[in-house]
Design a protein around this motif. Structure first.
Motif, PDB file in Angstrom:
ATOM      1  N   LEU A 102      42.855  52.339  24.436  1.00  0.00           N
ATOM      2  CA  LEU A 102      41.209  51.982  24.654  1.00  0.00           C
ATOM      3  C   LEU A 102      40.806  51.134  25.819  1.00  0.00           C
ATOM      4  N   LYS A 103      41.943  50.360  26.533  1.00  0.00           N
ATOM      5  CA  LYS A 103      41.517  49.599  27.793  1.00  0.00           C
ATOM      6  C   LYS A 103      41.233  50.743  28.698  1.00  0.00           C
ATOM      7  N   GLY A 104      42.166  51.651  28.669  1.00  0.00           N
ATOM      8  CA  GLY A 104      41.785  52.680  29.897  1.00  0.00           C
ATOM      9  C   GLY A 104      40.589  53.370  29.824  1.00  0.00           C
ATOM     10  N   ARG A 105      40.402  53.714  28.464  1.00  0.00           N
ATOM     11  CA  ARG A 105      39.093  54.410  28.239  1.00  0.00           C
ATOM     12  C   ARG A 105      37.907  53.514  28.768  1.00  0.00           C
ATOM     13  N   VAL A 106      37.841  52.281  28.592  1.00  0.00           N
ATOM     14  CA  VAL A 106      36.841  51.526  29.118  1.00  0.00           C
ATOM     15  C   VAL A 106      36.831  51.290  30.746  1.00  0.00           C
ATOM     16  N   LEU A 107      38.108  51.209  31.399  1.00  0.00           N
ATOM     17  CA  LEU A 107      38.199  51.141  32.657  1.00  0.00           C
ATOM     18  C   LEU A 107      37.370  52.723  33.273  1.00  0.00           C
ATOM     19  N   ALA A 108      37.793  53.705  32.708  1.00  0.00           N
ATOM     20  CA  ALA A 108      37.379  55.061  33.204  1.00  0.00           C
ATOM     21  C   ALA A 108      35.872  55.170  33.000  1.00  0.00           C
ATOM     22  N   GLU A 109      35.272  54.537  31.831  1.00  0.00           N
ATOM     23  CA  GLU A 109      33.898  54.617  31.680  1.00  0.00           C
ATOM     24  C   GLU A 109      33.021  53.671  32.626  1.00  0.00           C
ATOM     25  N   GLN A 110      33.690  52.833  32.899  1.00  0.00           N
ATOM     26  CA  GLN A 110      32.983  51.834  33.897  1.00  0.00           C
ATOM     27  C   GLN A 110      33.024  52.604  35.347  1.00  0.00           C
ATOM     28  N   LEU A 111      34.227  53.102  35.714  1.00  0.00           N
ATOM     29  CA  LEU A 111      34.147  53.590  37.205  1.00  0.00           C
ATOM     30  C   LEU A 111      33.015  54.657  37.245  1.00  0.00           C
ATOM     31  N   GLN A 112      33.051  55.477  36.127  1.00  0.00           N
ATOM     32  CA  GLN A 112      32.204  56.558  36.209  1.00  0.00           C
ATOM     33  C   GLN A 112      30.749  56.436  36.094  1.00  0.00           C
ATOM     34  N   ARG A 113      30.470  55.227  35.395  1.00  0.00           N
ATOM     35  CA  ARG A 113      29.079  54.814  35.316  1.00  0.00           C
ATOM     36  C   ARG A 113      28.577  53.976  36.397  1.00  0.00           C
ATOM     37  N   ALA A 115      30.434  53.548  39.639  1.00  0.00           N
ATOM     38  CA  ALA A 115      31.053  53.911  40.682  1.00  0.00           C
ATOM     39  C   ALA A 115      30.829  55.485  41.129  1.00  0.00           C
ATOM     40  N   GLY A 116      30.606  56.374  40.171  1.00  0.00           N
ATOM     41  CA  GLY A 116      30.503  57.735  40.030  1.00  0.00           C
ATOM     42  C   GLY A 116      31.742  58.401  40.243  1.00  0.00           C
ATOM     43  N   ALA A 398      34.443  47.995  39.148  1.00  0.00           N
ATOM     44  CA  ALA A 398      33.528  49.176  39.337  1.00  0.00           C
ATOM     45  C   ALA A 398      32.446  49.190  40.206  1.00  0.00           C
ATOM     46  N   ARG A 399      31.636  47.937  39.933  1.00  0.00           N
ATOM     47  CA  ARG A 399      30.395  47.924  40.427  1.00  0.00           C
ATOM     48  C   ARG A 399      30.839  47.838  42.075  1.00  0.00           C
ATOM     49  N   ASP A 400      31.932  46.829  42.268  1.00  0.00           N
ATOM     50  CA  ASP A 400      32.239  46.416  43.803  1.00  0.00           C
ATOM     51  C   ASP A 400      32.854  47.975  44.531  1.00  0.00           C
ATOM     52  N   VAL A 401      33.568  48.541  43.620  1.00  0.00           N
ATOM     53  CA  VAL A 401      33.988  49.884  44.139  1.00  0.00           C
ATOM     54  C   VAL A 401      32.994  50.736  44.768  1.00  0.00           C
ATOM     55  N   GLY A 402      31.711  50.796  43.842  1.00  0.00           N
ATOM     56  CA  GLY A 402      30.668  51.552  44.524  1.00  0.00           C
ATOM     57  C   GLY A 402      29.803  50.838  45.687  1.00  0.00           C
ATOM     58  N   TYR A 403      29.977  49.438  45.637  1.00  0.00           N
ATOM     59  CA  TYR A 403      29.648  49.090  47.042  1.00  0.00           C
ATOM     60  C   TYR A 403      30.421  49.346  48.253  1.00  0.00           C
ATOM     61  N   PHE A 404      31.961  49.518  47.937  1.00  0.00           N
ATOM     62  CA  PHE A 404      32.547  49.973  48.954  1.00  0.00           C
ATOM     63  C   PHE A 404      32.354  51.435  49.317  1.00  0.00           C
ATOM     64  N   ALA A 405      32.080  52.009  48.465  1.00  0.00           N
ATOM     65  CA  ALA A 405      31.791  53.394  48.622  1.00  0.00           C
ATOM     66  C   ALA A 405      30.681  53.719  49.669  1.00  0.00           C
ATOM     67  N   GLY A 406      29.426  52.756  49.201  1.00  0.00           N
ATOM     68  CA  GLY A 406      28.050  52.601  50.147  1.00  0.00           C
ATOM     69  C   GLY A 406      28.577  52.472  51.483  1.00  0.00           C
ATOM     70  N   GLN A 407      29.575  51.564  51.626  1.00  0.00           N
ATOM     71  CA  GLN A 407      29.880  51.447  53.270  1.00  0.00           C
ATOM     72  C   GLN A 407      30.893  52.679  53.807  1.00  0.00           C
TER      73      GLN A 407
END
Length: 436
Positions: A102-113, A115-116, A398-407
């Motif tokens: 279940l924790k893995g599912r939450v991590l995957a969902e947050q990364l997709q939502r 950080a894409g 996941a939000r911060d990974v998205g910020y890194f991706a933007g850089q």
């Protein structure tokens, strides 16, 4: 409050499961996907975007449901007795392997939502964990009931419920004769029991006279201190107001109200993961930074790797913890301990052209709120080849990974650890690098 029958859907971030009733989203605790349950609303209102609820009866159980190990945290038993469950063990009714899924599912969902990224990462059990997932907390905190007994809060509630045990805590905490003491006049009790052999240390927040009275009633062999959390002041009542923690082959001084990982194995697990991810750039003479460094757990590993010809910028915002770090690295000239907010220290380093301005690698271990866009931008501007990001919150990570991706950066590797069994929390260690 009103009771409803619902069918439970997917797990959500924060230890909840999603259900719906007449088009309304309800975040349900103490459930499992696919179950048919009766819930009691704990937060509701016609104008609310969603409601919250606790399971009070299971009508159709999921195969992964087990008997909760802790009666005080078991929603079924406590609600049947007309009480509320304490927080802190909201996954205790779930088979441990399925907890990790279940924790893995939450991590995957947050990364997709956020950080894409479509990425599935298994959540690993920590080596040496007890089979029942208990006895891992080397630190435990308690509130105090109006009757002066140790207690814990119900989830999102000011209600304090008396407890007679804390099964997630290490035995050195569980065996203390605390449960029948009168803590009247005390607002909060924090206990730390490190593996180094020090302590346990008991912090008592509240009236100083009450703290002195409780201190006299506690058994010999404990260090006891009065704690003023508002002003970050800890004064010894007996023993010393700090602890010696041992990890990565060295001792660390940690003030009573300073930060240290709560899982007894977390320092070694996380240090090993970070060291492995950064191995290609950690060499003598390298210039690196440890951001949100605490008392210097990762700083120590970095300092050894870069040697006396390298430099480690160690940044920590808490004045108390930063002082501990300064003491911990006396005699190591390659370590530059800098107190203050990370963004301000990095900005000052960039302006001065000092060692923090251009880096080979960065260890980033922010609090639950994450680093944020400004810090990510400053890290990228410092030019590191690699960043190791340690996080205890999938959403801010996941939000911060998205910020890194933007850089122009990519998530190159990700590991996840179940450092908080029987809770919804997990720890991740990620490797980020510029896009190739």
């Amino acid at each position: 409050m009103a009771a409803l029958e619902v069918t439970v859907g997917a797990v959500a971030h924060g230890g909840h499961f999603v259900a719906r009733h007449e088009g309304r989203v309800i975040f349900v605790r103490h459930a499992l996907p696919g179950e048919r349950v009766r819930v009691e609303l704990t937060e509701s209102g016609e104008d609310a975007h969603f409601w919250r609820a606790d399971v009070v009866e299971v009508l159709e159980a999921a195969p992964e449901r087990v008997t909760h190990f802790w009666p005080a945290a078991d929603s079924l038993r406590t609600h049947a007795a007309g009480e509320l469950p304490v927080g802190g063990a909201e996954f205790g009714h779930i088979e441990r392997g399925f907890q990790r899924e279940l924790k893995g599912r939450v991590l995957a969902e947050q990364l997709q939502r956020l950080a894409g990224l479509k990425l599935s990462t298994p959540v690993q059990e920590v080596p040496g964990e007890q089979p029942d997932g208990l006895g891992w907390r080397s630190r435990a905190g308690f509130a105090v009931t109006p009757e002066g007994r140790l207690g814990m809060h119900a989830h999102r509630s000011n209600t304090v419920i008396a407890v007679q045990d804390m099964p997630l805590a290490v035995q050195r905490i569980r065996s203390l004769p605390l449960w029948e003491l009168d803590f009247t006049g005390i607002e909060r009790v924090e206990i730390a029991a490190p593996d180094s052999g020090d302590g346990p240390l008991v912090l008592l927040a509240g009236a100083k006279a009450a703290a002195a009275r409780v201190s006299a009633e506690l058994p010999e062999g404990l260090s006891v201190a009065h704690w003023d959390p508002e002003h970050s002041r800890v004064s010894a009542l007996r023993g010393r107001p700090w602890l010696r923690e041992h990890a990565v082959d060295r001792d660390f001084r940690v003030s009573g109200d300073g930060f240290w990982q709560i899982h007894r194995s977390a320092p070694s697990v996380l240090s090993g993961a970070v060291s492995g991810l950064l191995s290609e750039v950690l060499r003598p003479g390298a210039r690196v930074a440890d951001l949100y460094a605490g008392v210097g757990l990762f700083t120590s590993m970095l300092a050894e790797a870069v040697g006396v010809t390298g430099e480690v910028l160690s940044v920590e915002g808490s004045p108390v913890t930063s002082k501990d770090a300064t003491r911990n690295f006396e005699g190591q000239p390659q370590v530059l301990v800098r107190p203050g907010r990370v963004e301000r220290v990095l900005a000052a380093a960039a302006r001065s052209g000092s060692s923090g301005s251009q880096l080979d690698a960065v260890v980033l271990d922010p609090p639950r709120a994450g680093a944020g866009k400004n810090v990510v931008r400053q890290i990228v501007a410092s030019g590191p080849q690699l960043v190791a990001y340690v996080s205890c919150d999938p959403a801010s990570f996941a939000r911060d990974v998205g910020y890194f991706a933007g850089q122009g950066w990519e998530l190159a590797e990700l590991r996840a650890f179940d450092l908080y069994p029987h809770t919804h929390h997990l720890e991740t260690v990620a490797l980020l690098r510029p896009n190739r």
